[in-house]
Design a protein around this motif. Sequence first.
Motif, PDB file in Angstrom:
ATOM      1  N   LEU A 105       0.836  -1.197  -0.170  1.00  0.00           N
ATOM      2  CA  LEU A 105      -0.240  -0.062  -0.141  1.00  0.00           C
ATOM      3  C   LEU A 105       0.845   1.091  -0.078  1.00  0.00           C
ATOM      4  CD1 LEU A 105      -3.007  -1.258   2.532  1.00  0.00           C
ATOM      5  CD2 LEU A 105      -3.087  -0.301   0.251  1.00  0.00           C
ATOM      6  N   LYS A 106       0.246   2.439  -0.685  1.00  0.00           N
ATOM      7  CA  LYS A 106       0.764   3.396  -0.909  1.00  0.00           C
ATOM      8  C   LYS A 106       0.260   4.723  -0.347  1.00  0.00           C
ATOM      9  CE  LYS A 106       2.700   1.904  -5.185  1.00  0.00           C
ATOM     10  NZ  LYS A 106       3.195   2.395  -6.832  1.00  0.00           N
ATOM     11  N   PRO A 107       0.688   5.831   0.325  1.00  0.00           N
ATOM     12  CA  PRO A 107      -0.313   6.854   0.653  1.00  0.00           C
ATOM     13  C   PRO A 107      -1.169   7.347  -0.257  1.00  0.00           C
ATOM     14  CG  PRO A 107       2.164   7.240   1.440  1.00  0.00           C
ATOM     15  CD  PRO A 107       2.056   6.042   0.507  1.00  0.00           C
ATOM     16  N   GLU A 108      -0.957   7.154  -1.430  1.00  0.00           N
ATOM     17  CA  GLU A 108      -2.036   7.527  -2.624  1.00  0.00           C
ATOM     18  C   GLU A 108      -3.037   6.665  -2.808  1.00  0.00           C
ATOM     19  OE1 GLU A 108       1.429   7.305  -2.934  1.00  0.00           O
ATOM     20  OE2 GLU A 108       2.074   6.517  -5.037  1.00  0.00           O
ATOM     21  N   ASP A 109      -2.907   5.419  -1.959  1.00  0.00           N
ATOM     22  CA  ASP A 109      -4.362   4.623  -1.934  1.00  0.00           C
ATOM     23  C   ASP A 109      -5.297   5.095  -0.974  1.00  0.00           C
ATOM     24  OD1 ASP A 109      -1.765   1.668  -2.258  1.00  0.00           O
ATOM     25  OD2 ASP A 109      -3.278   2.750  -3.773  1.00  0.00           O
ATOM     26  N   THR A 110      -4.802   5.985  -0.188  1.00  0.00           N
ATOM     27  CA  THR A 110      -5.982   6.698   0.973  1.00  0.00           C
ATOM     28  C   THR A 110      -6.970   6.989   0.193  1.00  0.00           C
ATOM     29  OG1 THR A 110      -3.910   7.094   2.404  1.00  0.00           O
ATOM     30  CG2 THR A 110      -6.162   8.360   2.669  1.00  0.00           C
ATOM     31  N   ALA A 111      -8.226   6.493   0.574  1.00  0.00           N
ATOM     32  CA  ALA A 111      -9.339   6.789   0.106  1.00  0.00           C
ATOM     33  C   ALA A 111     -10.589   5.964   0.934  1.00  0.00           C
ATOM     34  CB  ALA A 111      -9.430   6.529  -1.775  1.00  0.00           C
ATOM     35  N   VAL A 112     -11.909   6.427   0.548  1.00  0.00           N
ATOM     36  CA  VAL A 112     -13.091   5.659   0.923  1.00  0.00           C
ATOM     37  C   VAL A 112     -13.259   4.524  -0.026  1.00  0.00           C
ATOM     38  CG1 VAL A 112     -15.415   5.568   1.589  1.00  0.00           C
ATOM     39  CG2 VAL A 112     -14.130   7.362   2.324  1.00  0.00           C
ATOM     40  N   TYR A 113     -13.245   3.329   0.216  1.00  0.00           N
ATOM     41  CA  TYR A 113     -13.474   2.490  -0.612  1.00  0.00           C
ATOM     42  C   TYR A 113     -15.043   1.831  -0.678  1.00  0.00           C
ATOM     43  CZ  TYR A 113      -8.554   2.100  -1.615  1.00  0.00           C
ATOM     44  OH  TYR A 113      -7.286   2.369  -2.068  1.00  0.00           O
ATOM     45  N   TYR A 114     -15.636   1.817  -1.812  1.00  0.00           N
ATOM     46  CA  TYR A 114     -16.827   1.221  -2.026  1.00  0.00           C
ATOM     47  C   TYR A 114     -16.925   0.020  -2.807  1.00  0.00           C
ATOM     48  CZ  TYR A 114     -17.918   6.168  -0.749  1.00  0.00           C
ATOM     49  OH  TYR A 114     -18.047   7.456  -0.368  1.00  0.00           O
ATOM     50  N   CYS A 115     -17.761  -0.858  -2.494  1.00  0.00           N
ATOM     51  CA  CYS A 115     -18.130  -1.909  -3.532  1.00  0.00           C
ATOM     52  C   CYS A 115     -19.346  -1.774  -4.144  1.00  0.00           C
ATOM     53  CB  CYS A 115     -18.089  -3.436  -2.844  1.00  0.00           C
ATOM     54  SG  CYS A 115     -19.149  -3.645  -1.361  1.00  0.00           S
ATOM     55  N   ALA A 116     -19.750  -2.167  -5.245  1.00  0.00           N
ATOM     56  CA  ALA A 116     -21.058  -2.117  -6.001  1.00  0.00           C
ATOM     57  C   ALA A 116     -21.269  -3.329  -6.773  1.00  0.00           C
ATOM     58  CB  ALA A 116     -20.894  -0.735  -6.869  1.00  0.00           C
ATOM     59  N   ALA A 117     -22.301  -3.295  -7.062  1.00  0.00           N
ATOM     60  CA  ALA A 117     -22.716  -4.764  -7.839  1.00  0.00           C
ATOM     61  C   ALA A 117     -23.630  -4.203  -9.123  1.00  0.00           C
ATOM     62  CB  ALA A 117     -23.757  -5.626  -6.928  1.00  0.00           C
ATOM     63  N   ARG A 118     -23.522  -5.152 -10.131  1.00  0.00           N
ATOM     64  CA  ARG A 118     -24.128  -5.009 -11.443  1.00  0.00           C
ATOM     65  C   ARG A 118     -24.902  -6.096 -11.854  1.00  0.00           C
ATOM     66  NH1 ARG A 118     -22.618  -3.172 -17.641  1.00  0.00           N
ATOM     67  NH2 ARG A 118     -24.619  -1.989 -17.925  1.00  0.00           N
ATOM     68  N   TRP A 119     -26.070  -6.415 -11.600  1.00  0.00           N
ATOM     69  CA  TRP A 119     -26.599  -7.606 -12.161  1.00  0.00           C
ATOM     70  C   TRP A 119     -26.590  -8.061 -13.480  1.00  0.00           C
ATOM     71  CZ3 TRP A 119     -26.556  -9.152  -7.414  1.00  0.00           C
ATOM     72  CH2 TRP A 119     -26.855  -8.101  -6.435  1.00  0.00           C
ATOM     73  N   TYR A 120     -26.744  -9.365 -13.683  1.00  0.00           N
ATOM     74  CA  TYR A 120     -26.677  -9.724 -15.116  1.00  0.00           C
ATOM     75  C   TYR A 120     -25.764  -9.274 -15.958  1.00  0.00           C
ATOM     76  CZ  TYR A 120     -31.126 -10.902 -12.988  1.00  0.00           C
ATOM     77  OH  TYR A 120     -32.180 -11.756 -12.137  1.00  0.00           O
ATOM     78  N   SER A 121     -24.476  -9.084 -15.341  1.00  0.00           N
ATOM     79  CA  SER A 121     -23.279  -8.507 -16.251  1.00  0.00           C
ATOM     80  C   SER A 121     -22.195  -9.007 -15.695  1.00  0.00           C
ATOM     81  CB  SER A 121     -23.357  -6.901 -15.794  1.00  0.00           C
ATOM     82  OG  SER A 121     -22.271  -6.318 -16.497  1.00  0.00           O
ATOM     83  N   ASP A 122     -20.954  -8.773 -16.436  1.00  0.00           N
ATOM     84  CA  ASP A 122     -19.896  -9.342 -16.203  1.00  0.00           C
ATOM     85  C   ASP A 122     -18.738  -8.107 -16.220  1.00  0.00           C
ATOM     86  OD1 ASP A 122     -18.577 -10.960 -19.128  1.00  0.00           O
ATOM     87  OD2 ASP A 122     -19.310  -8.937 -18.934  1.00  0.00           O
ATOM     88  N   SER A 123     -19.402  -6.899 -16.048  1.00  0.00           N
ATOM     89  CA  SER A 123     -18.404  -5.653 -16.241  1.00  0.00           C
ATOM     90  C   SER A 123     -18.970  -4.742 -15.121  1.00  0.00           C
ATOM     91  CB  SER A 123     -18.672  -5.018 -17.534  1.00  0.00           C
ATOM     92  OG  SER A 123     -19.898  -4.609 -17.688  1.00  0.00           O
ATOM     93  N   CYS A 124     -18.134  -3.646 -14.746  1.00  0.00           N
ATOM     94  CA  CYS A 124     -18.328  -2.796 -13.644  1.00  0.00           C
ATOM     95  C   CYS A 124     -18.243  -1.316 -14.010  1.00  0.00           C
ATOM     96  CB  CYS A 124     -17.355  -2.979 -12.650  1.00  0.00           C
ATOM     97  SG  CYS A 124     -17.306  -4.663 -11.939  1.00  0.00           S
ATOM     98  N   PRO A 125     -19.017  -0.857 -14.981  1.00  0.00           N
ATOM     99  CA  PRO A 125     -19.021   0.568 -15.381  1.00  0.00           C
ATOM    100  C   PRO A 125     -19.525   1.430 -14.301  1.00  0.00           C
ATOM    101  CG  PRO A 125     -20.871  -0.475 -16.539  1.00  0.00           C
ATOM    102  CD  PRO A 125     -19.944  -1.505 -15.954  1.00  0.00           C
ATOM    103  N   TYR A 126     -18.783   2.365 -13.942  1.00  0.00           N
ATOM    104  CA  TYR A 126     -19.070   3.243 -12.903  1.00  0.00           C
ATOM    105  C   TYR A 126     -20.636   3.625 -13.066  1.00  0.00           C
ATOM    106  CZ  TYR A 126     -19.456   7.408  -9.768  1.00  0.00           C
ATOM    107  OH  TYR A 126     -19.832   8.193  -8.739  1.00  0.00           O
ATOM    108  N   TYR A 127     -21.094   4.377 -14.162  1.00  0.00           N
ATOM    109  CA  TYR A 127     -22.610   4.691 -14.194  1.00  0.00           C
ATOM    110  C   TYR A 127     -23.418   3.640 -14.349  1.00  0.00           C
ATOM    111  CZ  TYR A 127     -20.486   9.328 -14.357  1.00  0.00           C
ATOM    112  OH  TYR A 127     -19.778  10.351 -14.032  1.00  0.00           O
TER     113      TYR A 127
END
Length: 121
Positions: A84-106
């Motif tokens: 880990l690096k200081p630039e990894d500092t952040a709030v981390y979120y997990c998210a799900a997309r149903w019936y998909s194999d990709s993770c587009p932010y929007y």
Amino acid sequence: QLQASGGGLVQAGGSLRLSCAASGLKSDDYAIGWFRQVPGKERERVSCISLSRGNTDYSDSVKGRFTISSDNAKNTVYLQMDSLKPEDTAVYYCAARWYSDSCPYYGMDNWGKGTQVTVSS
């Protein structure tokens, strides 16, 4: 519903493992993505895994240091973060997309609450 956990304070070079537990699932065909955000910046996708196909991808900033994996029996996705690096500092979120194999932010359907990761130098 998604529940992220495992954040904390760690020194540079250290490791943390984040967990994302999913409940109330309607299907086993979905993708889970890990995103992170620092104040004043857009949320960045870190990694994604397809639970049905096992495909994974990583952002260039974490490739080779982070590993995403899943325990389908527990409906849980993990993000192992090493070197880990200081630039990894952040709030981390997990998210799900149903019936998909990709993770587009929007295109993510459900978001969990974030977990803070702080890396000190």
